[in-house]
Scaffold this motif. Sequence first.
Motif, PDB file in Angstrom:
ATOM      1  N   ARG A  85     -17.453 -10.601  47.184  1.00  0.00           N
ATOM      2  CA  ARG A  85     -16.547 -11.187  46.182  1.00  0.00           C
ATOM      3  C   ARG A  85     -16.193 -10.133  45.124  1.00  0.00           C
ATOM      4  N   HIS A 115      -9.715 -13.016  51.851  1.00  0.00           N
ATOM      5  CA  HIS A 115     -10.577 -14.168  51.574  1.00  0.00           C
ATOM      6  C   HIS A 115     -12.020 -13.689  51.677  1.00  0.00           C
ATOM      7  N   ASP A 118     -17.414 -17.946  48.918  1.00  0.00           N
ATOM      8  CA  ASP A 118     -17.766 -17.977  47.502  1.00  0.00           C
ATOM      9  C   ASP A 118     -19.199 -18.439  47.223  1.00  0.00           C
TER      10      ASP A 118
HETATM   11 MG    MG Z   1     -12.356 -19.738  47.879  1.00  0.00          MG
END
Ligand code: MG
Length: 149
Positions: A85, A115, A118
């Motif tokens: 991330r 993408h 998360d």
């Molecule tokens: Mg997401």
Amino acid sequence: MEKSFVMVKPDGVQRGLIGEVITRLERRGLKLTAAKFMKVSQELAETHYEIHKGKPFYAPLIKYITSAPVMAMVWKGPDAVAAVRQTMGATRPTEAAPGSVRHDFGLEVGRNLTHASDSVENGKAEVALWFDESELVEWGRSIDPWVFE
Ligand code: MG
Ligand code: DAT
């Protein structure tokens, strides 16, 4: 070790950034576990983005993700979800940290190139959604002891 589902979205593929994204993840020390270049079906897109159903950006998001091929991958490592991330940057490119993929290559939230899972839990679910168990490659990497403590 944690796994993160990572995708180079259609804009990243069209702009020739598959290699750039892979290079950054490899350089960081993360380990590639699975990869496939594919078109995303309407059904898969809708399942993947189910959580966003009903939001104003949902329809354009599905259209975008199914508009051209993507590079779907699984990357593994200690704290892989957070590390990936961070390498990708915040959802909005104008809020993404300098040096992140979304900062360095993006401008708009609807064209944010990649993408990444998360959470650890979503990482597991997304890996299972996008890949068959048989597509995950468990392998020893000779530099592992120099990257993983
Ligand atoms: Mg997401
Ligand atoms: P991320 O991709 O960083 O996990 P997310 O899960 O909140 O972000 O949203 C999924 C995608 O949907 C995101 O990459 C781009 C799009 N999106 C999110 N919020 C949006 C918004 N406010 N306007 C337009 N597109 C949005």
